[in-house]
Write a protein that holds these residues in place. Structure first.
Motif, PDB file in Angstrom:
ATOM      1  N   PHE A  68       0.833  -1.214   0.000  1.00 26.48           N
ATOM      2  CA  PHE A  68       0.000   0.000   0.000  1.00 26.48           C
ATOM      3  C   PHE A  68       0.868   1.265   0.000  1.00 26.48           C
ATOM      4  N   LYS A  69       2.024   1.214   0.685  1.00 28.12           N
ATOM      5  CA  LYS A  69       2.933   2.380   0.669  1.00 28.12           C
ATOM      6  C   LYS A  69       3.375   2.676  -0.762  1.00 28.12           C
ATOM      7  N   SER A  70       3.679   1.620  -1.531  1.00 27.87           N
ATOM      8  CA  SER A  70       4.092   1.839  -2.930  1.00 27.87           C
ATOM      9  C   SER A  70       2.945   2.463  -3.725  1.00 27.87           C
ATOM     10  N   ILE A  71       1.731   2.001  -3.456  1.00 26.28           N
ATOM     11  CA  ILE A  71       0.565   2.548  -4.170  1.00 26.28           C
ATOM     12  C   ILE A  71       0.398   4.033  -3.841  1.00 26.28           C
ATOM     13  N   LYS A  72       0.540   4.354  -2.549  1.00 29.52           N
ATOM     14  CA  LYS A  72       0.369   5.764  -2.148  1.00 29.52           C
ATOM     15  C   LYS A  72       1.407   6.647  -2.822  1.00 29.52           C
ATOM     16  N   SER A  73       2.629   6.129  -2.946  1.00 26.92           N
ATOM     17  CA  SER A  73       3.647   6.992  -3.544  1.00 26.92           C
ATOM     18  C   SER A  73       3.353   7.225  -5.034  1.00 26.92           C
ATOM     19  N   VAL A  74       2.767   6.238  -5.712  1.00 21.25           N
ATOM     20  CA  VAL A  74       2.384   6.444  -7.122  1.00 21.25           C
ATOM     21  C   VAL A  74       1.231   7.456  -7.199  1.00 21.25           C
ATOM     22  N   ILE A  75       0.222   7.289  -6.345  1.00 21.44           N
ATOM     23  CA  ILE A  75      -0.942   8.187  -6.410  1.00 21.44           C
ATOM     24  C   ILE A  75      -0.535   9.618  -6.049  1.00 21.44           C
ATOM     25  N   SER A  76       0.409   9.755  -5.114  1.00 17.64           N
ATOM     26  CA  SER A  76       0.783  11.117  -4.699  1.00 17.64           C
ATOM     27  C   SER A  76       1.489  11.886  -5.822  1.00 17.64           C
ATOM     28  N   GLU A  77       2.036  11.153  -6.783  1.00 19.97           N
ATOM     29  CA  GLU A  77       2.716  11.839  -7.907  1.00 19.97           C
ATOM     30  C   GLU A  77       1.744  12.306  -8.984  1.00 19.97           C
ATOM     31  N   LEU A  78       0.469  11.896  -8.874  1.00 18.23           N
ATOM     32  CA  LEU A  78      -0.473  12.222  -9.965  1.00 18.23           C
ATOM     33  C   LEU A  78      -0.910  13.681  -9.905  1.00 18.23           C
TER      34      LEU A  78
END
Ligand code: B4P
Length: 190
Positions: free
Chosen positions: A180-190
């Motif tokens: 989930f941490k990896s997912i959050k870091s991708v979403i935060s870049e959007l």
């Protein structure tokens, strides 16, 4: 508005990570697997049709699946604020239909989160779930069919969304929290 597709093989953690994404970002969750299982539990005609495919590890035909998805989108106002699509699309035809349906709503798929998990781990997870889920498709024979269907019909979507520059690979092995941490870091870049 954010429209996220969570993508991966059976057992890759789509449903599991979707729950975390909803908690964090408040998106509307559409799990086509859950929609179909609800129809099966209610014993509707659609449920009977769905069960005949799911218990064999096959996909529900595209036209039927696309109609179901359109109905879910149309009947939930809150989907206009952003959706996590969990288990849809599973074929190129479904992906093309999703692009059209979202365009009609002045929206688009913003990102595709591709959970990448080794095959042995997928089988182990699904067999483990099968001990408690009561799902007709969580047994070794059906799991193997689902994996074949994934490789033949669903995996080509990775290429489809890579060409659209929307695919983001997520390491799907490890703890639910770390993934989930990896997912959050991708979403935060959007
Ligand atoms: P789905 O309900 O989408 O089933 P799934 O691919 O197995 O994914 P699910 O989300 O349930 O499991 P998850 O990976 O989270 O589809 C079922 C069937 O419905 C399909 O085969 C098809 O017949 C039909 N269908 C659905 N959508 C369709 C469509 N668009 N078109 C046509 N047909 C369609 O989790 C699996 C297990 O792993 C869980 O037990 C979980 O606890 C565990 N897990 C998750 N993350 C973990 C981690 N990090 N470590 C260890 N275990 C983990």
């Amino acid at each position: 508005m954010l429209n996220v597709v969570i993508f991966g093989a059976p057992g890759s953690g789509k449903g599991t990570q979707s729950e975390r994404i909803i908690e964090e970002y408040g998106l509307f969750h559409i799990s086509t697997g859950d929609v179909l299982r609800e129809q099966i539990a209610r014993g509707t005609e659609l449920g009977k049709t769905a069960d005949s495919y799911i218990s064999k590890g096959q996909l529900i035909p595209d036209e039927l699946m696309v109609n179901i998805l359109a109905h879910v989108l149309d009947s939930h106002e809150e989907s206009k604020k952003g959706v996590i699509f969990d288990g849809f699309p599973r074929t190129i035809a479904q992906a093309e239909a999703l692009t059209r349906m979202l365009a009609e709503r002045n929206a688009q798929v913003d990102v595709v989160l591709g959970l990448e998990v080794e095959e042995k781990e997928l089988i182990d997870r699904l067999l483990k779930r099968g001990q408690v889920s009561g799902r007709s498709d969580d047994n070794l024979e059906t799991i193997q069919k689902r994996l074949d269907v994934y490789h033949n019909q669903t995996k080509p979507l990775k290429d489809f969304y890579q060409k659209e520059k929307k695919y983001r690979a997520i390491q799907g092995m490890g703890s639910v929290d770390d993934i989930f941490k990896s997912i959050k870091s991708v979403i935060s870049e959007l």
